[in-house]
Each structure stands twice: as C-alpha cells, then as structure tokens.
Write an enzyme that holds these catalytic residues in place. Sequence first.
Site, PDB file in Angstrom:
ATOM      1  CE  LYS A  46      51.563  40.684  58.102  1.00 44.36           C
ATOM      2  NZ  LYS A  46      51.166  39.936  56.914  1.00 44.36           N
TER       3      LYS A  46
ATOM      4  N   GLY B 260      42.869  44.846  38.893  1.00 45.37           N
ATOM      5  CA  GLY B 260      44.224  44.935  39.416  1.00 45.37           C
ATOM      6  C   GLY B 260      45.102  43.918  38.711  1.00 45.37           C
ATOM      7  CB  VAL B 261      46.460  43.444  35.455  1.00 40.20           C
ATOM      8  CG1 VAL B 261      45.311  42.527  35.146  1.00 40.20           C
ATOM      9  CG2 VAL B 261      46.175  44.828  34.891  1.00 40.20           C
ATOM     10  N   GLY B 262      48.493  43.690  38.606  1.00 41.24           N
ATOM     11  CA  GLY B 262      49.873  43.868  39.072  1.00 41.24           C
ATOM     12  C   GLY B 262      50.575  42.528  39.027  1.00 41.24           C
TER      13      GLY B 262
ATOM     14  CB  VAL C  40      48.592  38.381  42.312  1.00 36.67           C
ATOM     15  CG1 VAL C  40      47.679  37.167  42.301  1.00 36.67           C
ATOM     16  CG2 VAL C  40      49.530  38.321  43.506  1.00 36.67           C
TER      17      VAL C  40
END
Length: 368
Positions: free
Chosen positions: A80, A180-182, A184
């Site tokens: 990372k 959470g309906v962003g 993904v």
Amino acid sequence: MGIFDRQAGHGCEQVVFCSDPDTSLRAIIAVHSTRLGPALGGTRFKAYENDDDALNDVLRLARGMTYKNAAAGLDLGGGKAVIIGNPKAIRSEALIRTYGRFVDSLGGRYLTAEDVGTTQTDMDLIRRETPFVTGVDPLHGGSGDPSEATAHGVFSAMTTVVDRVWGEPDLSGRHVVVVGVGKVGGFLVARLAAAGAKVSVADINDEAVRAAVAEHGATAVPVDQAHAVQCDILSPCALGGSLNAQTVPELACGAIVGAANNQLATPDIADQLERRGIVYAPDFVVNAGGVINIAEELAGYDRSRAFARVACIAENLRSVFEIAERDSVTSEIAAERLAERRMQDVGRVSLIKTRFDRARSDHSRSER
Ligand code: NAD
C-alpha cells in the site's frame, strides 16, 4: 517505538519514504509481502494529522492487502502507499508523475492502484512514468472502475452463504438489506433484484435511495434503523466499523455479507456474532472482486475472464467456513488462516528452481 520496530511489528518487508520538495510530494510505500508475487495495493492520498499516523496507516493497510490477495487466490503479495497531504490543495500533474517515478524505481516489487483520494486520472498519469500501475483507463488497456466487479463478488459470496444457512444457493425470495447504495451497493441492488430477492436499502444520500426504489423496486429503510431490520442478509456497503458493541445486540439478520472494508469495529465482534448465531462472511474475502479484477490487467484485461475469476469468491468463502468448522474458530480467524496457509504452501513453490529457471539465468548471464 522506532521505525524499524514498527515495520517488524507489522511483518512488513520494505518501507520506502519518497520526498520531492519541488512538488510537495511526501509519500510512503509499504511493501508488506512479496511471498506470492509483486505487492499490489492502492495509493491513498490523505491529509494525515502527522507523519506517524501516515506510517501506521500504510503499514496496517499493506498487511491487509497481503491477506486479501492471498485469500483471493492471486499470485500477488500485498502493499500500500500513502501520499501525505490534502489532495485538493497539492495535487498536480508533476506531483503524481514524480510519485510514479518512485513506484517505477521499485522495479515491479510494488504495483499501485486507485484508493481513497486518488482517481483513475491519477493512475493514467502514473502510467506515463511506470508500467507498474493498474486500474488505468480502458482506452489504455485498463479495467476501469472496479465497483461492478466488487458487487459481482459480493453477490457470489451471498450464494455461498444462503446455501450454507438455508440449503439453497438461490437468492430468490431472500430479504437483503443493503446499507450504502453507492457504486458497489448500486450494482449489488440491481443484481439482487434481478435474482428475485426482496431488497431494502438505506443511504444518507436520498437521491441514491430514490434511484434504488424507482429502478429496482427496493424498499427504503431509515439509516439509523437499517441494521436492526428483520432480514436474511445484512449487507454493509458504506463505511467500516458498522458492526460494533451498539449495533450487534440489535441485529435481526441471519447473515452478514457486504463490501465495506473493516466492518468489525474490534476483533471481539466476530465472537459476539458467533454467539448470536449470525453467519459473518469476512469482508476481505467478500470484497476482493475489485482487486481480482485489476489483477487481470497484468495478463491483458478481458472482462469475461475477470468476472469468472471474481465468481471464485464463492468457493473461497466455502473454504473459510470449512476451516472455521474444522478448527472451531470464527470465520474471521478462519479467513486469516486460509491466507496464511496459502502464503506458506504456495509461497514455497517459487523456492523450487526448475531447469527452465536455470536456463533463463544462464541465458541472461551470457547476455551481459
Ligand atoms: P461509494 O462512496 O460509492 O458508496 C458509499 C455509499 O455509502 C454512498 O452512497 C454514501 O452516501 C453511503 N453512506 C455513507 N455513509 C453512510 C451511512 N452512515 N449510512 C448509510 N450510507 C452511508 O463507495 P463504494 O465504492 O461503493 O464502496 C463502498 C464500500 O466498499 C467502502 O467501504 C469501500 O471501501 C468498500 N470497497 C469498495 C470497492 C470498490 O470496488 N469500489 C472494493 C472493495 C471495497
């Protein structure tokens, strides 16, 4: 604690500090493990309180990528990077390309990708300085936004879970609450609705909720009550830490399968879920679709091959549940064991030299 002790504490192979005052670039690259292959993991661009926080974050996130990539069955290690600073204030073409030069200097030990604070445009700029970058524009042979692949992986994981809990790998008629309906969550709701699931949604963004209701017949539920809705599967697809001491006693689901990273606020939450008889599908196994998808770029991206590989998450999760049962441990610990076993078993394969390896090194010596 000194820097080397912190590095060793995370089991991290290599930490690289990158500085270029002319562009205000200050970055840290952590190559946690190359045991299974080059270390793949995104670059986070963030204004940390101080350099210590940035180092802790990159060491923690790099270790997480090693486990995610190993459990996903990839021939890739984990790493990372963080660029320290407010992206809105300091992002420039020169800074991103200078960072790309530092990635290049590692000769492929570290492969970067998009993460919080960086964009596909940044990856395209990095691509101009190094081939060791993934998630570039499809026009340059990249795979583009990984969110649909991630949702495909979450859906595949759900089929394993419903099979395990209700004896049928079919989501039709199952009630799934997606929090959470962003990017993904949005793709996931569409897949669930198409499979005949009863879908409820919650999001702080009213527009996203309205779209899920209008386009897929989902039912809206209030954000602060979503975790407590009686359902078959709760799917956290927003922020980390949503499974905590306050929410777990109120859960009314049979299983948890979601895309959000670090869903367990603390490690002991896995035990609490187990005691409550709620099946927990470990997030780093479930949400590996994105990384499996970008890894396919390394072999020349092909969407149908990539999505077929993502679907293997269903099988990976089955292995996790088998280990949990065999070793009498939580699914979270079982997932870590799956990754560790693969690093140990498959990691040693590269130690075995073949005639081909010898011929190749003889050839390169004679070329010099
Ligand atoms: P996103 O930002 O597109 O979507 C997140 C959604 O959650 C947004 O609609 C937002 O309004 C909503 N949200 C924020 N806070 C909320 C709250 N308290 N309650 C309910 N809704 C809330 O992000 P994404 O790309 O869809 O990713 C979702 C999660 O999955 C993140 O945790 C991310 O780290 C993880 N993840 C994403 C990918 C990927 O391919 N995008 C891959 C692996 C993991």
